[in-house]
Design a protein around this motif. Sequence first.
Motif, mmCIF file in Angstrom:
data_model
loop_
_atom_site.group_PDB
_atom_site.id
_atom_site.type_symbol
_atom_site.label_atom_id
_atom_site.label_comp_id
_atom_site.label_asym_id
_atom_site.label_seq_id
_atom_site.Cartn_x
_atom_site.Cartn_y
_atom_site.Cartn_z
ATOM 1 N N ARG A 175 0.838 -1.173 -0.098
ATOM 2 C CA ARG A 175 0.037 0.174 -0.069
ATOM 3 C C ARG A 175 0.853 1.421 0.116
ATOM 4 N NH1 ARG A 175 -3.009 -0.673 4.840
ATOM 5 N NH2 ARG A 175 -4.158 -1.835 3.457
ATOM 6 N N LEU A 176 0.722 2.023 -0.940
ATOM 7 C CA LEU A 176 1.304 3.298 -1.090
ATOM 8 C C LEU A 176 0.394 4.541 -0.700
ATOM 9 C CD1 LEU A 176 3.173 1.564 -2.941
ATOM 10 C CD2 LEU A 176 4.123 3.416 -3.843
ATOM 11 N N THR A 177 0.817 5.379 0.266
ATOM 12 C CA THR A 177 -0.218 6.397 0.584
ATOM 13 C C THR A 177 0.342 7.686 0.361
ATOM 14 O OG1 THR A 177 -1.097 4.981 2.477
ATOM 15 C CG2 THR A 177 -1.471 7.484 2.593
ATOM 16 N N LEU A 178 -0.393 8.528 -0.126
ATOM 17 C CA LEU A 178 -0.086 10.147 -0.698
ATOM 18 C C LEU A 178 -0.698 10.896 0.113
ATOM 19 C CD1 LEU A 178 -0.475 9.715 -4.402
ATOM 20 C CD2 LEU A 178 1.650 9.365 -3.124
ATOM 21 N N ARG A 179 0.117 11.864 0.508
ATOM 22 C CA ARG A 179 -0.413 13.397 1.497
ATOM 23 C C ARG A 179 -1.297 14.086 0.520
ATOM 24 N NH1 ARG A 179 4.899 12.864 3.020
ATOM 25 N NH2 ARG A 179 5.048 12.771 5.215
ATOM 26 N N ASN A 180 -1.327 14.042 -0.495
ATOM 27 C CA ASN A 180 -2.334 14.786 -1.579
ATOM 28 C C ASN A 180 -2.638 13.943 -2.539
ATOM 29 O OD1 ASN A 180 -2.475 17.397 -0.129
ATOM 30 N ND2 ASN A 180 -0.234 17.523 -0.404
ATOM 31 N N ALA A 181 -3.744 13.705 -3.206
ATOM 32 C CA ALA A 181 -3.948 13.177 -4.599
ATOM 33 C C ALA A 181 -3.138 13.574 -5.626
ATOM 34 C CB ALA A 181 -5.457 13.447 -4.896
ATOM 35 N N SER A 182 -2.740 12.933 -6.449
ATOM 36 C CA SER A 182 -1.882 12.984 -7.390
ATOM 37 C C SER A 182 -2.439 12.506 -8.897
ATOM 38 C CB SER A 182 -0.518 12.658 -7.440
ATOM 39 O OG SER A 182 0.564 12.948 -8.389
ATOM 40 N N ALA A 183 -2.786 13.274 -9.785
ATOM 41 C CA ALA A 183 -3.463 12.569 -10.963
ATOM 42 C C ALA A 183 -2.214 11.911 -11.803
ATOM 43 C CB ALA A 183 -3.844 13.755 -12.007
ATOM 44 N N PRO A 184 -1.074 12.090 -11.830
ATOM 45 C CA PRO A 184 -0.166 11.755 -12.798
ATOM 46 C C PRO A 184 0.709 10.432 -11.991
ATOM 47 C CG PRO A 184 0.577 13.717 -12.241
ATOM 48 C CD PRO A 184 -0.556 13.570 -11.426
ATOM 49 N N PHE A 185 0.227 10.114 -10.765
ATOM 50 C CA PHE A 185 1.035 8.987 -9.927
ATOM 51 C C PHE A 185 1.080 7.702 -10.366
ATOM 52 C CE2 PHE A 185 1.140 6.175 -6.059
ATOM 53 C CZ PHE A 185 2.465 6.284 -5.867
ATOM 54 N N LEU A 186 0.079 7.256 -11.207
ATOM 55 C CA LEU A 186 0.297 5.974 -11.674
ATOM 56 C C LEU A 186 1.111 5.777 -12.787
ATOM 57 C CD1 LEU A 186 -1.059 3.089 -10.803
ATOM 58 C CD2 LEU A 186 -2.753 3.520 -12.817
ATOM 59 N N SER A 187 1.047 6.777 -13.788
ATOM 60 C CA SER A 187 1.944 6.902 -14.822
ATOM 61 C C SER A 187 3.469 7.059 -14.333
ATOM 62 C CB SER A 187 1.557 8.136 -15.674
ATOM 63 O OG SER A 187 0.408 7.934 -16.378
ATOM 64 N N GLU A 188 3.628 7.754 -13.163
ATOM 65 C CA GLU A 188 4.991 8.230 -12.612
ATOM 66 C C GLU A 188 5.598 6.876 -12.079
ATOM 67 O OE1 GLU A 188 3.856 12.827 -11.223
ATOM 68 O OE2 GLU A 188 4.085 11.000 -9.588
ATOM 69 N N LEU A 189 4.813 5.874 -11.643
ATOM 70 C CA LEU A 189 5.082 4.541 -11.063
ATOM 71 C C LEU A 189 5.710 3.762 -12.283
ATOM 72 C CD1 LEU A 189 2.789 3.458 -8.484
ATOM 73 C CD2 LEU A 189 5.014 4.680 -8.157
ATOM 74 N N ALA A 190 5.344 4.096 -13.632
ATOM 75 C CA ALA A 190 5.847 3.234 -14.798
ATOM 76 C C ALA A 190 7.174 3.836 -15.127
ATOM 77 C CB ALA A 190 4.624 3.511 -16.003
ATOM 78 N N MET A 191 7.602 4.779 -14.551
ATOM 79 C CA MET A 191 8.842 5.462 -15.104
ATOM 80 C C MET A 191 10.255 4.617 -14.481
ATOM 81 S SD MET A 191 7.628 9.554 -14.744
ATOM 82 C CE MET A 191 9.391 10.100 -14.860
ATOM 83 N N PRO A 192 11.286 4.905 -15.084
ATOM 84 C CA PRO A 192 12.399 4.025 -14.815
ATOM 85 C C PRO A 192 12.770 4.252 -13.388
ATOM 86 C CG PRO A 192 12.812 4.834 -17.010
ATOM 87 C CD PRO A 192 11.429 5.618 -16.698
ATOM 88 N N PHE A 193 12.824 5.496 -12.773
ATOM 89 C CA PHE A 193 13.143 5.526 -11.293
ATOM 90 C C PHE A 193 12.532 4.643 -10.615
ATOM 91 C CE2 PHE A 193 9.309 7.943 -10.902
ATOM 92 C CZ PHE A 193 8.977 7.964 -9.575
ATOM 93 N N ALA A 194 11.113 4.192 -10.762
ATOM 94 C CA ALA A 194 10.741 3.286 -9.874
ATOM 95 C C ALA A 194 10.736 1.781 -10.214
ATOM 96 C CB ALA A 194 8.960 3.416 -10.097
#
Length: 546
Positions: A175-194
């Motif tokens: 489970r990953l919890t954000l302080r604030n909702a982030s519309a791009p978050f799922l796409s960001e998790l597909a990026m190389p840094f992750a």
Amino acid sequence: MSVRRSLLAVRFTSSIVVAAATASVLLGALGCEAAELPNKTLVFCSDASPAGFDPAQYTTSVEFSAAAYTVYNRLVEFEHGGTKVEPGLAQSWGVSSDGRVYTFHLRHGVKFHTTTYFKPTRDFDADDVVFTFERMLDPDQPFRKAYPVQFPYFADLGLATNLEAIEKVDPYTVRLTLRNASAPFLSELAMPFASILSAEYADQLLKEGKAFEINQQPVGTGPFIFHSYTKDATIRFDGNPDYWKDGVVRLSKLVFQITPDPAVRVEKLKDDECQVMNYPPPADIASLRADPNLQMPHQVGFNLGFLAYNTTHKPLDNVDVRRALDMAIDKPAIVKAVYQGAGEVASAPMPPTQWSYDAALKDASYDPAQAKALLAKAGYPDGFTLTLWAMPVQRPYNPNARLMAEMIQSDWAKIGVHATITTYEWGEYVRRAHAGEHDAMLIGFTGDNGDPDNWLGVLLGCSAVNGSNFSKWCYEPFNDLIVKARETTDNAQRTTLYTRAQQIFKQQVPFTPIANSMVYQPLRKDVVGFKIDPFGPTQFWGVGFR
């Protein structure tokens, strides 16, 4: 499907979860038996040496090609050759109604690589996900303390402050919890840094006092297993017979032959010394397309080449100075000479294929007389001197940085600004730029995830001033808009906010957009399965021979 249409298809709604669950059934949890790989070797003539093999530390396609998309996987992936988010090491996921909590259900039976330096005793599980993100999130995490490095994308995207917690629910649920909702978050998790690392391998390195080797001898779950690296010469990979997804690994050996000179890359490709090359010189496009032994797929690039002004250096902190430098550049002449028909003049901080692009933005007219008057108004009637950095490598967004720098140098001389052209080896160039040593520098960007925040936040946001914001520009009226847009899930509202942000960018000129370009990918005729990655790296998923 166009880039614009495919990006609009990626929505921050529960429909993603349904799609993920459906796709996971199709993909299956494979890897139970080792596959028999074709006895084939592919040689890729790459343009530069990677600075390392730990994707979280880097921001360029060199490292992403050599590590992120060969050795590693992520919780979610972009479809090969596209922009849609699909299941990766997570076979499905759910999102809370407030958009803050993401629960990922992990794939079973995925194996980490067995190498000469590491032999795993267990399959991939939640501990690996927790380790990967805690290392970036917590400066007191033991491995982070043993190997203290920077994670520029994690910071640039605001995750260093917005990711509140990463929890192991059970061995195959995180489970990953954000302080604030982030519309791009799922796409960001597909990026190389992750890219997901092995916690077991990290523990081994920590016990041996060799934490730094995670950047030299990588271990992942990806389609290729790292074999060896001879600096500035070759990187060797073995095909992964245990890869969890069918049809991805079609080679027994993959070799990166590092060849910085583009003319040499062209000759090696024509002589079949390599079967794929990147970044062909514009002048060679016609001859490569005419060669009967080659194929030349191409597409409109999701990229931008630009000139960044270090706004922390005087006199570049003065907006009138930046406007003067901007309007003194003859961009059409530069695009004609440098891109030779494979580029178009850019006026915005993102490409036209990105949704929320403001087509109404207009460049100031090329006007040396007005530029000189603006310099006088700013207190520099006789001009000034500065350094102008030129990239040492060729990229689709800038195929000839030296020529571009010389043309800008000539343009600026007409208004009394004397530029000294400077360059460094690519890794050093980027490192020094992150540190803010430059006055003005040529650089560029190819989008990483299809979201506007990836352009405006990463290249211009306050959280990115020590990363990919090479202008070192932190302007609160602009930053407030992109932060608000990031926390908004309605694309129409986000577009309104991003349009206003682009207008502020145009008024303040933290960098001068130069061009958007076409991307050409030369390869031998017998290579099959290759797809151009819209985000820039060269990938070999599904690539083989006839």
